[in-house]
Design a protein around this motif. Structure first.
Motif, PDB file in Angstrom:
ATOM      1  N   ILE A 165       9.186  20.571  -6.512  1.00  0.00           N
ATOM      2  CA  ILE A 165       9.565  20.127  -5.169  1.00  0.00           C
ATOM      3  C   ILE A 165       8.859  18.825  -4.815  1.00  0.00           C
ATOM      4  CG2 ILE A 165       9.357  20.689  -2.704  1.00  0.00           C
ATOM      5  CD1 ILE A 165       9.858  23.653  -3.555  1.00  0.00           C
ATOM      6  N   ASP A 166       7.567  18.762  -5.079  1.00  0.00           N
ATOM      7  CA  ASP A 166       6.791  17.558  -4.760  1.00  0.00           C
ATOM      8  C   ASP A 166       7.276  16.362  -5.574  1.00  0.00           C
ATOM      9  OD1 ASP A 166       4.930  15.931  -3.572  1.00  0.00           O
ATOM     10  OD2 ASP A 166       3.182  16.943  -4.408  1.00  0.00           O
ATOM     11  N   MET A 167       7.598  16.582  -6.835  1.00  0.00           N
ATOM     12  CA  MET A 167       8.112  15.494  -7.666  1.00  0.00           C
ATOM     13  C   MET A 167       9.422  14.961  -7.104  1.00  0.00           C
ATOM     14  SD  MET A 167       7.258  16.735 -11.553  1.00  0.00           S
ATOM     15  CE  MET A 167       7.860  15.258 -12.348  1.00  0.00           C
ATOM     16  N   GLY A 168      10.295  15.867  -6.680  1.00  0.00           N
ATOM     17  CA  GLY A 168      11.577  15.451  -6.105  1.00  0.00           C
ATOM     18  C   GLY A 168      11.391  14.664  -4.822  1.00  0.00           C
TER      19      GLY A 168
ATOM     20  N   ASP B   8       0.822  -1.208   0.000  1.00  0.00           N
ATOM     21  CA  ASP B   8       0.000   0.000   0.000  1.00  0.00           C
ATOM     22  C   ASP B   8       0.860   1.264   0.000  1.00  0.00           C
ATOM     23  OD1 ASP B   8      -2.170  -1.702   0.040  1.00  0.00           O
ATOM     24  OD2 ASP B   8      -2.651  -1.345   2.159  1.00  0.00           O
ATOM     25  N   GLU B   9       1.970   1.210   0.729  1.00  0.00           N
ATOM     26  CA  GLU B   9       2.883   2.362   0.797  1.00  0.00           C
ATOM     27  C   GLU B   9       3.476   2.680  -0.576  1.00  0.00           C
ATOM     28  OE1 GLU B   9       6.989   3.708   3.106  1.00  0.00           O
ATOM     29  OE2 GLU B   9       6.087   1.778   3.592  1.00  0.00           O
ATOM     30  N   ILE B  10       3.989   1.664  -1.274  1.00  0.00           N
ATOM     31  CA  ILE B  10       4.605   1.921  -2.581  1.00  0.00           C
ATOM     32  C   ILE B  10       3.548   2.217  -3.634  1.00  0.00           C
ATOM     33  CG2 ILE B  10       4.757  -0.481  -3.390  1.00  0.00           C
ATOM     34  CD1 ILE B  10       7.392   2.306  -3.890  1.00  0.00           C
ATOM     35  N   GLN B  11       2.363   1.629  -3.505  1.00  0.00           N
ATOM     36  CA  GLN B  11       1.306   1.910  -4.468  1.00  0.00           C
ATOM     37  C   GLN B  11       0.876   3.370  -4.365  1.00  0.00           C
ATOM     38  OE1 GLN B  11      -2.146  -0.655  -4.213  1.00  0.00           O
ATOM     39  NE2 GLN B  11      -2.716  -0.176  -6.307  1.00  0.00           N
ATOM     40  N   SER B  12       0.788   3.880  -3.168  1.00  0.00           N
ATOM     41  CA  SER B  12       0.434   5.286  -2.969  1.00  0.00           C
ATOM     42  C   SER B  12       1.480   6.203  -3.593  1.00  0.00           C
ATOM     43  CB  SER B  12       0.287   5.574  -1.470  1.00  0.00           C
ATOM     44  OG  SER B  12       0.049   6.935  -1.243  1.00  0.00           O
ATOM     45  N   LEU B  13       2.746   5.890  -3.368  1.00  0.00           N
ATOM     46  CA  LEU B  13       3.826   6.695  -3.953  1.00  0.00           C
ATOM     47  C   LEU B  13       3.827   6.577  -5.478  1.00  0.00           C
ATOM     48  CD1 LEU B  13       6.640   5.851  -1.390  1.00  0.00           C
ATOM     49  CD2 LEU B  13       5.588   8.105  -1.760  1.00  0.00           C
ATOM     50  N   PHE B  14       3.580   5.380  -5.989  1.00  0.00           N
ATOM     51  CA  PHE B  14       3.527   5.138  -7.429  1.00  0.00           C
ATOM     52  C   PHE B  14       2.422   5.975  -8.075  1.00  0.00           C
ATOM     53  CE2 PHE B  14       1.754   2.668 -10.996  1.00  0.00           C
ATOM     54  CZ  PHE B  14       2.878   2.511 -11.786  1.00  0.00           C
ATOM     55  N   GLU B  15       1.238   5.951  -7.468  1.00  0.00           N
ATOM     56  CA  GLU B  15       0.115   6.713  -8.011  1.00  0.00           C
ATOM     57  C   GLU B  15       0.360   8.218  -7.912  1.00  0.00           C
ATOM     58  OE1 GLU B  15      -3.176   5.076  -5.829  1.00  0.00           O
ATOM     59  OE2 GLU B  15      -3.206   3.248  -7.061  1.00  0.00           O
TER      60      GLU B  15
ATOM     61  N   LYS C 202      11.207   9.436  -1.935  1.00  0.00           N
ATOM     62  CA  LYS C 202      10.502   8.476  -1.078  1.00  0.00           C
ATOM     63  C   LYS C 202      10.294   7.150  -1.801  1.00  0.00           C
ATOM     64  CE  LYS C 202       8.032  11.928   1.645  1.00  0.00           C
ATOM     65  NZ  LYS C 202       6.712  12.550   1.893  1.00  0.00           N
ATOM     66  N   PHE C 203       9.999   7.229  -3.098  1.00  0.00           N
ATOM     67  CA  PHE C 203       9.804   6.033  -3.917  1.00  0.00           C
ATOM     68  C   PHE C 203      11.080   5.192  -3.922  1.00  0.00           C
ATOM     69  CE2 PHE C 203       9.483   3.822  -8.045  1.00  0.00           C
ATOM     70  CZ  PHE C 203       8.185   3.340  -7.993  1.00  0.00           C
ATOM     71  N   GLN C 204      12.220   5.824  -4.186  1.00  0.00           N
ATOM     72  CA  GLN C 204      13.497   5.110  -4.228  1.00  0.00           C
ATOM     73  C   GLN C 204      13.886   4.599  -2.847  1.00  0.00           C
ATOM     74  OE1 GLN C 204      15.235   4.198  -7.049  1.00  0.00           O
ATOM     75  NE2 GLN C 204      16.237   2.905  -5.543  1.00  0.00           N
ATOM     76  N   GLN C 205      13.616   5.387  -1.818  1.00  0.00           N
ATOM     77  CA  GLN C 205      13.921   4.957  -0.455  1.00  0.00           C
ATOM     78  C   GLN C 205      13.135   3.694  -0.084  1.00  0.00           C
ATOM     79  OE1 GLN C 205      13.175   8.377   2.021  1.00  0.00           O
ATOM     80  NE2 GLN C 205      14.917   9.490   1.204  1.00  0.00           N
ATOM     81  N   TRP C 206      11.883   3.622  -0.536  1.00  0.00           N
ATOM     82  CA  TRP C 206      11.082   2.425  -0.265  1.00  0.00           C
ATOM     83  C   TRP C 206      11.760   1.206  -0.878  1.00  0.00           C
ATOM     84  CZ3 TRP C 206       8.810  -1.562  -2.829  1.00  0.00           C
ATOM     85  CH2 TRP C 206       7.894  -2.335  -2.120  1.00  0.00           C
ATOM     86  N   TRP C 207      12.136   1.308  -2.154  1.00  0.00           N
ATOM     87  CA  TRP C 207      12.787   0.175  -2.819  1.00  0.00           C
ATOM     88  C   TRP C 207      14.091  -0.190  -2.124  1.00  0.00           C
ATOM     89  CZ3 TRP C 207      10.462  -3.088  -5.836  1.00  0.00           C
ATOM     90  CH2 TRP C 207       9.337  -2.677  -6.559  1.00  0.00           C
ATOM     91  N   ASP C 208      14.888   0.789  -1.741  1.00  0.00           N
ATOM     92  CA  ASP C 208      16.159   0.525  -1.058  1.00  0.00           C
ATOM     93  C   ASP C 208      15.920  -0.156   0.292  1.00  0.00           C
ATOM     94  OD1 ASP C 208      17.420   1.783  -3.195  1.00  0.00           O
ATOM     95  OD2 ASP C 208      17.751   3.666  -2.106  1.00  0.00           O
ATOM     96  N   ARG C 209      14.943   0.334   1.032  1.00  0.00           N
ATOM     97  CA  ARG C 209      14.626  -0.216   2.347  1.00  0.00           C
ATOM     98  C   ARG C 209      14.133  -1.662   2.248  1.00  0.00           C
ATOM     99  NH1 ARG C 209      10.952   3.319   3.650  1.00  0.00           N
ATOM    100  NH2 ARG C 209       9.134   1.954   3.701  1.00  0.00           N
ATOM    101  N   MET C 210      13.241  -1.913   1.298  1.00  0.00           N
ATOM    102  CA  MET C 210      12.697  -3.264   1.142  1.00  0.00           C
ATOM    103  C   MET C 210      13.758  -4.234   0.617  1.00  0.00           C
ATOM    104  SD  MET C 210       9.629  -3.155   2.277  1.00  0.00           S
ATOM    105  CE  MET C 210       9.900  -1.743   3.333  1.00  0.00           C
TER     106      MET C 210
END
Length: 90
Positions: A46-49, A14-21, A54-62
């Motif tokens: 700014i929001d895109m950055g 759900d976390e990555i899906q929210s960031l993806f959308e 956050k998107f990349q951090q999720w992948w790195d963390r997982m």
């Protein structure tokens, strides 16, 4: 080639899906927004950055948590329905 290399929980999905959308929505907005509206354009940038970070951090963390297999030039993708993580090699 797509190979299943792991699975995440529904909460993690759900976390990555929210960031993806959100990222996709911002990308669509960027296509129609011009720099003429400087204030809104700056907020978008700014929001895109922040969202991309956050998107990349999720992948790195997982990847660290689950120790997914990786290859040079490969990338991971997620099936939002099954929560499976795939290694995609082109």
């Amino acid at each position: 080639m797509n190979k299943i290399v792991g699975k995440v929980t529904e909460g993690e999905r759900d976390e990555i899906q929210s960031l993806f959308e959100r990222r996709n929505g911002l990308n669509e907005l960027a296509k129609i927004l011009t720099a003429e509206n400087a204030e809104l354009y700056e907020k978008l940038v700014i929001d895109m950055g922040e969202t991309s970070s956050k998107f990349q951090q999720w992948w790195d963390r997982m990847a660290k948590k689950y120790q997914w297999e990786s290859t040079p030039g490969g990338q991971w993708s997620i099936d939002f329905t099954s929560c499976n993580i795939y290694l995609v090699e082109e």
